[in-house]
Design a protein around this motif. Sequence first.
Motif, PDB file in Angstrom:
ATOM      1  N   SER A 120       0.860  -1.040  -0.142  1.00  0.00           N
ATOM      2  CA  SER A 120      -0.060   0.136   0.010  1.00  0.00           C
ATOM      3  C   SER A 120       0.683   1.137  -0.003  1.00  0.00           C
ATOM      4  O   SER A 120       1.999   0.972   0.213  1.00  0.00           O
ATOM      5  CB  SER A 120      -1.109   0.079   1.099  1.00  0.00           C
ATOM      6  N   GLU A 122       0.568   3.615   2.304  1.00  0.00           N
ATOM      7  CA  GLU A 122       1.117   3.828   3.648  1.00  0.00           C
ATOM      8  C   GLU A 122       2.042   2.897   3.948  1.00  0.00           C
ATOM      9  O   GLU A 122       3.227   3.346   4.702  1.00  0.00           O
ATOM     10  CB  GLU A 122      -0.288   3.454   4.542  1.00  0.00           C
ATOM     11  N   GLU A 123       2.244   1.784   3.379  1.00  0.00           N
ATOM     12  CA  GLU A 123       3.322   0.766   3.608  1.00  0.00           C
ATOM     13  C   GLU A 123       4.831   1.394   2.844  1.00  0.00           C
ATOM     14  O   GLU A 123       5.593   1.536   3.540  1.00  0.00           O
ATOM     15  CB  GLU A 123       3.315  -0.378   3.057  1.00  0.00           C
ATOM     16  N   LYS A 125       5.098   4.521   2.087  1.00  0.00           N
ATOM     17  CA  LYS A 125       5.624   5.871   3.155  1.00  0.00           C
ATOM     18  C   LYS A 125       6.440   5.539   4.010  1.00  0.00           C
ATOM     19  O   LYS A 125       7.559   6.216   4.619  1.00  0.00           O
ATOM     20  CB  LYS A 125       4.535   6.651   3.404  1.00  0.00           C
ATOM     21  N   ALA A 126       6.087   4.323   4.851  1.00  0.00           N
ATOM     22  CA  ALA A 126       7.032   3.988   6.052  1.00  0.00           C
ATOM     23  C   ALA A 126       8.430   3.453   5.502  1.00  0.00           C
ATOM     24  O   ALA A 126       9.277   3.500   6.366  1.00  0.00           O
ATOM     25  CB  ALA A 126       6.128   2.684   6.726  1.00  0.00           C
ATOM     26  N   PRO A 129       9.969   7.504   3.425  1.00  0.00           N
ATOM     27  CA  PRO A 129       9.202   8.654   3.626  1.00  0.00           C
ATOM     28  C   PRO A 129       9.816   9.771   2.812  1.00  0.00           C
ATOM     29  O   PRO A 129       9.115  10.947   2.831  1.00  0.00           O
ATOM     30  CB  PRO A 129       9.463   8.924   4.954  1.00  0.00           C
ATOM     31  N   TYR A 133       4.391  10.379  -3.171  1.00  0.00           N
ATOM     32  CA  TYR A 133       3.477   9.458  -3.838  1.00  0.00           C
ATOM     33  C   TYR A 133       2.328  10.076  -4.365  1.00  0.00           C
ATOM     34  O   TYR A 133       1.587   9.202  -4.787  1.00  0.00           O
ATOM     35  CB  TYR A 133       3.230   8.274  -2.587  1.00  0.00           C
TER      36      TYR A 133
END
Length: 806
Positions: A120, A122-123, A125-126, A129, A133
């Motif tokens: 995802s 979010e994954e 970005k982790a 960072p 995106y």
Amino acid sequence: MRTEAQAVVIGGGVIGCSILYHLAKLGWRDVVLLERDELTSGSTWHAAANIHGLHDSTNISRIQHYTMNLYNALEAETGQSCGVFQPGSLYLAQTEERVHQLKLQAAKAKLYDMNFYEISIEEAKALNPMVNYDGIRCVMFEPDGGNVDPSGVTNAYAVGARQRGAEIHRSTPVTATQQQADGTWIVKTPKGDIRTPWVVNAAGLWGREVAKLAGIELPLQPTEHQYFVTETMSDVEGAGRRLPSVSDRDGEYYLRQEGNGLLVGAYEKDMKFWAEEGTPLDFAHDLFPDDLDRIEENMMNAIERVPAVGEAGIKRVINGPMIWSPDSNVLMGPVPETEGYFCCNGIIPGFSQSGGMGLMAAQWIIEGETEYDMFAWDLARFDTWATKDFTKARVEDQYAHRFAIHFPNEERSAGRPARTRPIYEMQMEMGAVFGLNAGWEHPLWFSDTPGASDTNGFTRQNWWGAVGKECKMLRDHAGIIDISNFAKYRCKGAGAADWLNAVFANNMPKNLGRSCLTPLISKRGGIAGDFTVTRVAEDEFWVIGSGLAERYHKRFFKEVPLPAGTTFDSQTEAMCGFNVAGPKSRDLLQRLTNTSLATADFPFMRSQLIELAGVQVLALRVSFTGDLGWELHCKTEDQARLYGALIDAGKAFGAGPVGSRALMSLRVEKGYGSWSREYSPEYWPQEVELDRLCKFEKDFLNKGAAKKVMENAPREHLCLLHLHEADVTASNADATGGEPIFKDGKGVGRVTSGAYGYTVGMSLALGFVRDANPGDEVEVMVLGQPHKATILSEPPFDADGKALRR
């Protein structure tokens, strides 16, 4: 320095050292590497050295995964650090087409147990960072992606090779390679000469020059290539871990961590050739002046995606040379015309492929064949038609579109036409859209609008409807297909039958006018080719095979010495051909000849020399469409006259020209295999239903290998699948080849050919499966998404073969 060796490798870059290491690892201890300067000179030392596993070609993906997994083992084995960093790689998709490409690669990764999967936003970005995106439709993650140290890897291969007895000599330029009467070579250097049965050209930037020492021309062209490294960046320094690299191919750049900064590289549209007339012999650890203006657009794309890049200073710029083949794949393999000369040149992603490339080269040299079908890398895919001008045009196109998606069925126009037949202009006026096959222009499909061209994508394109019309015309009436790009050979002399029987697995026809189908067996017992052989006289045969593989097949033909007074010559340039097929093909042709074409007078799998429209032709009653039809082969100078007559005569029967894409659809409807798709050295005869054509009561080339593999049960079997209409309609896409096949969530196979069957109303795919049987429902991963499909028990067109024989 040794005076004799099992092989002499020329070139001390990462590829040459890998080949030396793998030769020694496979058991050859008396091997030598000669480097004109220092190890890593040329393009190895300044490489960005990224490593990644996935490729659009399944076998190249296998090679790259082998390479990625090798580096840590190589460190442990040799004690030499390879500088391996594997924080993972993020693959970004900004377009729907890129999503399709990445999802298909993820499906292949699942089939082959490779580590590549969707995550995802979010994954992502982790994980990294620093990336913006916005606008990203899909992210794939490859946990093993990263980079290595170029010098560390090269020296690790060198240490590993030396530990097994290999010799490496630096500052030892090769001044000559001279072949001896017995086929061995004398490799001359200022430090002495070495006699060897194998010269291995891995000379990198000097591959052309080393090849010319042996009288060999290689289609290669160097270019400049730039990347830059930023100063220390607080976000990188403060991350507390190494950040995943970023592959933003829609942005046409690559980006990874280097120290506490970032390395950003680009393949710009405004590319620049270098050393067009030859690589300077005094070039070594040299670079070109910075020219960042040329990659400004790519840099701005990188800054938009990772804004911190725009705020960082530039620490250093690397502008160095790379050397390219016309399709950006390596030129690899034994030169078919020259005994004992092996090439491995024109490598671009060298650190993703070095290990696998070294392994494949060593297998090929020592065992006679690679374990995987590597025709995509085989230098035999090019021949003398790949001129300097063609090579430059293709390299310019490949460089400027390095990160572009290479779509199924895509035909790039750069450097074309390379070779044309007499009817090229005539076909163009008829609306032909051409493809490239072994250098020849050949019609893919015919448009109502002259000057039309393909659109490209993973879904159905602008040619889909036109190809359907051609298929239906042929099945309902008749069609005229240009098959001039088939390879054609004449074997003549008192020993012709004996020689052909010693080469091919099937028994050659004993009676005049008879034809047979026969496999050619590879070194490991697989299918090296499939041919039609026709006896036209007591001492003369005609052999028809794949035009794409003509130079590849030279290696096999020369393994069996010709009897005195017997010749075997290519007629591909001297002869042209047409396939006229369909239920009205007999009526069409009968108007042009006094020879009776009735089945009683001209049965299936028979041939005759006849006059057709005043042209002498060899007529074979065979058809790759699965329908009633004839192959007609004439002299090249008669092609235009014959084609004009066929087109004119066809009008009365509703017949017209048909391109190769329609032929693909028609042969898939019939379940016919094709060389390099269903027939390959990787596949055993019993897996593709060609075992019945292997006659073990006689001797033939590689009979022992065929007998050995045929003692085993098939590992998988070739089948025909019907993709369910609902899924195909929803995606507007058919299988094209390479899609994984799953059953109950488990990978059971992959597609080798796919097409819509216009005359049977089915989306079809040929493929190999295991643990699945006719009637089973499976899922074919078209566009990387599951499409329900059923394995058919028989082809949907003419399962009993009556149409061919009517």
